[in-house]
Design a protein around this motif. Sequence first.
Motif, PDB file in Angstrom:
ATOM      1  N   CYS A  90      53.203  19.847  34.168  1.00 14.02           N
ATOM      2  CA  CYS A  90      51.917  20.470  33.950  1.00 14.02           C
ATOM      3  C   CYS A  90      51.604  20.582  32.088  1.00 14.02           C
ATOM      4  O   CYS A  90      52.565  21.307  31.573  1.00 14.02           O
ATOM      5  N   THR A  91      50.506  20.310  31.872  1.00 12.65           N
ATOM      6  CA  THR A  91      50.278  20.236  30.239  1.00 12.65           C
ATOM      7  C   THR A  91      49.012  20.886  29.982  1.00 12.65           C
ATOM      8  O   THR A  91      48.708  21.115  28.973  1.00 12.65           O
ATOM      9  N   THR A  92      48.606  21.690  30.876  1.00 13.23           N
ATOM     10  CA  THR A  92      47.455  22.555  30.511  1.00 13.23           C
ATOM     11  C   THR A  92      47.504  23.882  31.584  1.00 13.23           C
ATOM     12  O   THR A  92      48.336  23.736  32.572  1.00 13.23           O
ATOM     13  N   ALA A  93      46.732  24.884  31.019  1.00 18.92           N
ATOM     14  CA  ALA A  93      46.938  26.103  31.994  1.00 18.92           C
ATOM     15  C   ALA A  93      46.262  25.955  33.248  1.00 18.92           C
ATOM     16  O   ALA A  93      46.753  26.533  34.347  1.00 18.92           O
ATOM     17  N   ASP A  94      45.394  25.245  33.398  1.00 17.38           N
ATOM     18  CA  ASP A  94      44.492  24.956  34.617  1.00 17.38           C
ATOM     19  C   ASP A  94      45.424  24.159  35.525  1.00 17.38           C
ATOM     20  O   ASP A  94      45.808  24.490  36.927  1.00 17.38           O
ATOM     21  N   ALA A  95      46.416  23.050  35.086  1.00 20.22           N
ATOM     22  CA  ALA A  95      47.316  22.445  36.002  1.00 20.22           C
ATOM     23  C   ALA A  95      48.380  23.416  36.282  1.00 20.22           C
ATOM     24  O   ALA A  95      48.676  23.248  37.551  1.00 20.22           O
ATOM     25  N   ILE A  96      48.706  24.461  35.451  1.00 19.00           N
ATOM     26  CA  ILE A  96      50.032  25.299  36.217  1.00 19.00           C
ATOM     27  C   ILE A  96      49.167  26.080  37.159  1.00 19.00           C
ATOM     28  O   ILE A  96      50.126  26.381  38.065  1.00 19.00           O
ATOM     29  N   GLU A  97      48.341  26.704  36.978  1.00 14.66           N
ATOM     30  CA  GLU A  97      47.692  27.404  38.030  1.00 14.66           C
ATOM     31  C   GLU A  97      47.389  26.532  39.375  1.00 14.66           C
ATOM     32  O   GLU A  97      47.654  27.199  40.356  1.00 14.66           O
ATOM     33  N   GLN A  98      46.835  25.387  39.458  1.00 16.37           N
ATOM     34  CA  GLN A  98      46.598  24.439  40.437  1.00 16.37           C
ATOM     35  C   GLN A  98      47.984  24.056  40.969  1.00 16.37           C
ATOM     36  O   GLN A  98      48.129  23.937  42.367  1.00 16.37           O
ATOM     37  N   ASP A 227      53.187  44.737  15.787  1.00 12.50           N
ATOM     38  CA  ASP A 227      51.900  45.016  15.542  1.00 12.50           C
ATOM     39  C   ASP A 227      50.899  43.782  14.957  1.00 12.50           C
ATOM     40  O   ASP A 227      49.781  43.688  15.382  1.00 12.50           O
ATOM     41  N   ALA A 228      51.606  43.113  14.181  1.00 12.39           N
ATOM     42  CA  ALA A 228      51.056  41.801  13.814  1.00 12.39           C
ATOM     43  C   ALA A 228      50.572  40.939  14.853  1.00 12.39           C
ATOM     44  O   ALA A 228      49.419  40.314  14.898  1.00 12.39           O
ATOM     45  N   LEU A 229      51.729  40.665  16.012  1.00 12.82           N
ATOM     46  CA  LEU A 229      51.231  39.994  17.258  1.00 12.82           C
ATOM     47  C   LEU A 229      49.970  40.438  17.882  1.00 12.82           C
ATOM     48  O   LEU A 229      49.161  39.868  18.515  1.00 12.82           O
ATOM     49  N   ARG A 230      49.983  41.892  18.046  1.00 14.08           N
ATOM     50  CA  ARG A 230      48.775  42.580  18.919  1.00 14.08           C
ATOM     51  C   ARG A 230      47.444  42.253  18.002  1.00 14.08           C
ATOM     52  O   ARG A 230      46.588  41.776  18.525  1.00 14.08           O
ATOM     53  N   ASP A 231      47.687  42.386  16.684  1.00 16.88           N
ATOM     54  CA  ASP A 231      46.443  42.234  15.833  1.00 16.88           C
ATOM     55  C   ASP A 231      45.651  40.858  15.830  1.00 16.88           C
ATOM     56  O   ASP A 231      44.402  40.734  15.871  1.00 16.88           O
ATOM     57  N   VAL A 232      46.650  39.927  16.180  1.00 17.59           N
ATOM     58  CA  VAL A 232      46.046  38.366  16.488  1.00 17.59           C
ATOM     59  C   VAL A 232      45.971  37.928  17.744  1.00 17.59           C
ATOM     60  O   VAL A 232      45.331  36.690  18.061  1.00 17.59           O
ATOM     61  N   GLY A 233      46.038  38.775  18.915  1.00 10.35           N
ATOM     62  CA  GLY A 233      46.154  38.480  20.213  1.00 10.35           C
ATOM     63  C   GLY A 233      47.157  37.856  20.406  1.00 10.35           C
ATOM     64  O   GLY A 233      47.123  37.030  21.636  1.00 10.35           O
ATOM     65  N   GLY A 234      48.345  37.987  20.122  1.00 17.59           N
ATOM     66  CA  GLY A 234      49.488  37.221  20.513  1.00 17.59           C
ATOM     67  C   GLY A 234      50.402  38.036  21.384  1.00 17.59           C
ATOM     68  O   GLY A 234      49.929  39.166  21.855  1.00 17.59           O
ATOM     69  N   VAL A 235      51.589  37.362  21.710  1.00 20.31           N
ATOM     70  CA  VAL A 235      52.584  37.727  22.611  1.00 20.31           C
ATOM     71  C   VAL A 235      53.878  37.771  22.440  1.00 20.31           C
ATOM     72  O   VAL A 235      54.325  36.679  21.851  1.00 20.31           O
ATOM     73  N   VAL A 236      54.995  38.877  22.628  1.00 21.71           N
ATOM     74  CA  VAL A 236      56.174  38.607  22.670  1.00 21.71           C
ATOM     75  C   VAL A 236      56.510  38.551  24.077  1.00 21.71           C
ATOM     76  O   VAL A 236      56.338  39.265  24.959  1.00 21.71           O
ATOM     77  N   LEU A 316      52.690  40.325  32.731  1.00 25.24           N
ATOM     78  CA  LEU A 316      53.841  40.200  32.261  1.00 25.24           C
ATOM     79  C   LEU A 316      54.502  38.753  32.639  1.00 25.24           C
ATOM     80  O   LEU A 316      55.231  37.944  31.706  1.00 25.24           O
ATOM     81  N   TRP A 317      54.484  38.371  33.812  1.00 22.09           N
ATOM     82  CA  TRP A 317      55.366  37.445  34.609  1.00 22.09           C
ATOM     83  C   TRP A 317      54.169  35.903  34.239  1.00 22.09           C
ATOM     84  O   TRP A 317      54.744  34.777  34.640  1.00 22.09           O
ATOM     85  N   GLY A 318      53.389  35.702  33.186  1.00 21.70           N
ATOM     86  CA  GLY A 318      52.832  34.567  32.889  1.00 21.70           C
ATOM     87  C   GLY A 318      51.364  34.566  32.430  1.00 21.70           C
ATOM     88  O   GLY A 318      50.894  33.668  31.773  1.00 21.70           O
ATOM     89  N   GLY A 319      50.667  35.821  33.154  1.00 14.32           N
ATOM     90  CA  GLY A 319      49.284  35.767  32.737  1.00 14.32           C
ATOM     91  C   GLY A 319      48.872  35.847  31.193  1.00 14.32           C
ATOM     92  O   GLY A 319      47.940  35.217  30.772  1.00 14.32           O
ATOM     93  N   ASN A 320      49.766  36.535  30.494  1.00  7.48           N
ATOM     94  CA  ASN A 320      49.352  36.461  28.983  1.00  7.48           C
ATOM     95  C   ASN A 320      49.772  35.220  28.331  1.00  7.48           C
ATOM     96  O   ASN A 320      48.950  34.814  27.479  1.00  7.48           O
ATOM     97  N   PHE A 321      50.873  34.537  28.794  1.00  6.12           N
ATOM     98  CA  PHE A 321      51.256  33.287  28.079  1.00  6.12           C
ATOM     99  C   PHE A 321      50.018  32.418  28.650  1.00  6.12           C
ATOM    100  O   PHE A 321      49.657  31.630  27.720  1.00  6.12           O
ATOM    101  N   LEU A 322      49.526  32.195  29.662  1.00  4.23           N
ATOM    102  CA  LEU A 322      48.452  31.510  30.202  1.00  4.23           C
ATOM    103  C   LEU A 322      47.080  31.731  29.356  1.00  4.23           C
ATOM    104  O   LEU A 322      46.467  30.676  28.955  1.00  4.23           O
ATOM    105  N   ARG A 323      47.023  32.980  29.106  1.00  6.60           N
ATOM    106  CA  ARG A 323      45.822  33.166  28.181  1.00  6.60           C
ATOM    107  C   ARG A 323      45.921  32.401  26.845  1.00  6.60           C
ATOM    108  O   ARG A 323      44.937  32.065  26.528  1.00  6.60           O
ATOM    109  N   LEU A 324      47.092  32.608  26.341  1.00  8.76           N
ATOM    110  CA  LEU A 324      47.157  32.161  24.999  1.00  8.76           C
ATOM    111  C   LEU A 324      47.252  30.495  25.118  1.00  8.76           C
ATOM    112  O   LEU A 324      46.484  30.021  24.300  1.00  8.76           O
TER     113      LEU A 324
END
Length: 333
Positions: A90-98, A227-236, A316-324
């Motif tokens: 899977c090389t796209t977010a849509d493909a992962i969800e499918q 804080d920098a991650l949060r401010d740019v919309g990122g994820v740890v 936590l389990w993937g939704g935030n990663f897929l958003r990015l």
Amino acid sequence: MTDPVALHRSLLTLDSHIDIPWPEGPAFREETSRRVDLPKMRRGHMAAGCFAAYVPQGPRNEDGNAAAFARANGMLQAIAAMGDDTTRLCTTADAIEQAHRDGLTAIIPAVENGHACGGDPTRLRGFRALGARYLTLTHNGHNAFADSAIPRSEFGDAAEEHGGLSPLGREAIAELNRLGMLVDVAHVSRAAMLQAAEASRTPVLSTHSCIRALCDHPRNLDDAQLDALRDVGGVVQVTAVAHFLRPGRKAEDVTLADYADHIDYAVRRIGIEHVGISSDFDGGGGFVGWHDAAECPNLTAELLSRGYGARELALLWGGNFLRLLRIAEQRAA
């Protein structure tokens, strides 16, 4: 009362950083002694994994650069070959969800260490063509793109070489943005991480790090970095490496509670939308209760006991990663 196993099975559970053996390559479809293989992912209902083409830092000369590039290509090809009738590359977010809807395990390629480019950011195009969705800018040791959080004395590394990112590293970030690949700041120095967060047109993430306030290790992120991650919309993506979770401890001394403490801290500091889960299995991750992919439900149960509901666990389990991933796809040139 919520059944933790049933809830876990309902989630699209994505582990953002897993290593594969090399040069022998992954014996992925059969039960092995490794922490991740397909049978363990199935037993643990791990729906998706980012498998890294990891290139250790080596000499930055013509031979060293060529060897790093060749290794990355070979590893990405091996990761692509992990797809079969029960898995899907899977090389796209849509493909992962499918793939998840289809009941297939999603295989997501990535590259760990910008040294894999051999000093040439244009080589990222080939990595993306082989499916790579993120690049970890450094590993242990400075490279042509950036300073590392852990300099390598055997390569003559000073504490800093570039003062963070190099000009070539900024070119690499621009190319990653253009290709729709995520910028992974795990392993980079504090200065390089903060500069990358500012330079990237898409949110950066750390695919496998922990929280420095709870464990003072140079690979972990301090409050300003969070804080920098949060401010740019990122994820740890909090990772399962024992000595990143508790100072100086080994896997047998670390528990699910220690891991969840790092999740809790990050969520309180920067919000649930900016925190995720990773293992670094087969690259150093694993501890009591989450020893391998088969034990993923144990982590869901621990987090559920701390008050995280279905929505929060899905993030936590993937939704935030897929958003990015989606943001990177949308903003690609």
